[in-house]
Design an enzyme around this catalytic site. Structure first.
Site, short mmCIF file in Angstrom:
data_model
loop_
_atom_site.label_atom_id
_atom_site.label_comp_id
_atom_site.label_asym_id
_atom_site.label_seq_id
_atom_site.Cartn_x
_atom_site.Cartn_y
_atom_site.Cartn_z
N GLU A 1 11.55 14.74 4.18
CA GLU A 1 11.19 13.50 4.87
C GLU A 1 10.02 13.77 5.81
O GLU A 1 10.12 13.71 7.03
CB GLU A 1 12.43 12.94 5.58
CG GLU A 1 13.51 12.56 4.56
CD GLU A 1 14.91 12.42 5.12
OE1 GLU A 1 15.85 12.30 4.31
OE2 GLU A 1 15.08 12.46 6.35
N HIS B 1 13.89 10.34 10.62
CA HIS B 1 14.13 10.56 9.18
C HIS B 1 13.29 9.64 8.31
O HIS B 1 12.58 8.76 8.79
CB HIS B 1 15.61 10.27 8.86
CG HIS B 1 16.56 11.31 9.34
ND1 HIS B 1 17.20 12.17 8.50
CD2 HIS B 1 16.97 11.62 10.59
CE1 HIS B 1 17.98 12.98 9.21
NE2 HIS B 1 17.86 12.66 10.48
N HIS C 1 15.99 16.79 7.48
CA HIS C 1 15.80 16.74 6.02
C HIS C 1 14.33 17.03 5.73
O HIS C 1 13.46 16.21 6.02
CB HIS C 1 16.21 15.35 5.49
CG HIS C 1 17.68 15.10 5.65
ND1 HIS C 1 18.20 13.86 5.97
CD2 HIS C 1 18.73 15.95 5.54
CE1 HIS C 1 19.52 13.96 6.03
NE2 HIS C 1 19.86 15.22 5.79
N GLU D 1 14.78 5.54 10.66
CA GLU D 1 14.43 5.73 9.25
C GLU D 1 13.11 5.04 8.92
O GLU D 1 12.90 3.88 9.28
CB GLU D 1 15.53 5.14 8.34
CG GLU D 1 16.89 5.80 8.50
CD GLU D 1 17.03 7.14 7.78
OE1 GLU D 1 16.08 7.53 7.04
OE2 GLU D 1 18.07 7.80 7.97
#
Ligand code: ZN
Length: 372
Positions: free
Chosen positions: A166, A256, A163, A332
């Site tokens: 990010e 991420h 992504h 994350e």
């Protein structure tokens, strides 16, 4: 004189709806060919000593409106990225800031440009024992680059920025790669003795160049394509998956950022009912080791097991866990500040991301250890 606003540069994203005095009405544009939006990155010029009021009028209609609650925009005047005063009323995100110099850059998170990415690849590839390999091409014709290192029997894969918005994943890579390339670091030496490492720091390179949040050039969310990637819409995934089939995968880490949760956390393949006892144990070893290594990491808050819904089987961690029996995890980091290690000046930052990258090597070796 009025201020001027531009996003006409690599990784830029903003539409200027109107400028009046020191105030501007702005909108975040959607990903190229895709429905997502949240990433912004623009420059304001003619701003010295003026109190800017920058109103992003469509913030409430972006992909993660809850991501704006308790969030503060990042600003840089050429140096470090700091927090700017930011308010969200459910519809508009209003950034207020008084630059000292003529130009200030505002972004969703500290950007990470392709030139810096290229310099990182060159720096790490120039260290002993590291090979730079092109796995394939993106839709826009850019190289998907993998750095290989280590001589061990296990296969460890790390991906960053499926992504593109990010960008903390790129800052994480700087920290992790610098430590891995440090011949004086005993932990890195151990890791490289036990495994062959394959690291793709920037998977969605077209989306990064285009200033997208999630999509590649075709408008595809690459982290939903790992079950059956198409050459037409996700050649980046196809290229990496083909290379994985040659090496196998024992441990997999996918890096991420999360728009909503103010925490560092992992989402592991252990939530999959089909995961083996060895996979569950490996993810747990990673968790326990990272709890010890990093004050920013925590395990109380994360995604529910239902995360991904009907698309879950296309998420890299799930698909690679299932296909290769790998100990697979998604890491994350927050766009908001991390509540475990708050930083009033910078929020969750490039430095914090790089430190987490260094700390994660402790957890990776723990995940590898008993996966035989
Ligand atoms: Zn992501």
């Amino acid at each position: 004189m009025t201020i001027s606003i531009s996003s006409d540069f690599e990784c830029g994203n903003i539409e200027v709806l109107g400028v009046e005095g020191d105030s501007a009405r702005l909108a975040i544009r959607k990903d190229s060919n895709g429905p997502w939006s949240q990433w912004f990155n623009f420059a304001v010029r003619g701003a010295a000593g003026r109190t800017l009021t920058l109103r992003i009028v469509n913030a409430g209609a972006t992909s993660y409106p809850k991501g704006w609650e308790g969030y503060r925009a990042r600003v840089s005047e050429g140096g470090a990225w700091r927090l700017a005063e930011t308010a969200f009323d459910g519809t508009a995100l209003v950034i207020t800031h008084t630059p000292q110099g003529d130009e200030a850059r505002f972004a969703y998170f500290a950007p990470y440009e392709l030139t810096r990415h290229e310099a990182l690849l060159a720096r790490i590839a120039a260290t002993p024992g590291v090979t730079r390999r092109v796995l394939g091409q993106s839709l826009d014709g850019r190289d998907i680059v993998c750095l290989d290192m280590g001589e061990g029997p296990k296969s460890l894969w790390i991906l960053g920025r499926q992504h593109p918005g990010e960008t903390m994943a790129s800052w994480w890579m700087e920290g992790a790669l610098a430590r891995l390339a440090d011949a004086a670091d005993p932990l890195s030496l151990r890791l490289r003795q036990r495994a062959r490492l394959h690291i793709v720091p920037l998977v969605n390179i077209d989306g990064a160049a285009r200033g997208n949040l999630r999509a590649n050039a075709a408008g595809t969310d690459l982290n939903r394509q790992w079950r059956a990637p198409s050459a037409a819409t996700a050649p980046e995934v196809l290229a990496i998956l083909s290379a994985m089939e040659e090496t196998g995968v024992d441990v997999f880490l996918d890096v991420h950022g999360d728009e909503e949760l103010p925490h560092v956390f992992i989402d592991g393949c252990d939530v999959d009912p089909e995961s083996s006892a060895a996979q569950v144990a490996g993810v747990d070893r990673f968790r326990q080791a990272l709890l010890k290594a990093s004050p920013a990491f925590q395990t109380a808050v994360g995604y529910p097991p239902s995360y991904g819904g009907a698309e879950a089987n296309g998420i890299a961690t799930r698909a690679i866990g299932l296909k290769f029996g790998a100990v697979a995890m998604t890491l994350e980091m927050p766009f908001k500040d991390a509540l475990e290690t708050p930083d009033a000046a910078a929020g969750w930052s490039p430095d914090a991301s790089a430190q987490l990258g260094r700390d994660c090597l402790e957890a990776l070796i723990a995940a590898l250890d008993e996966s035989a």
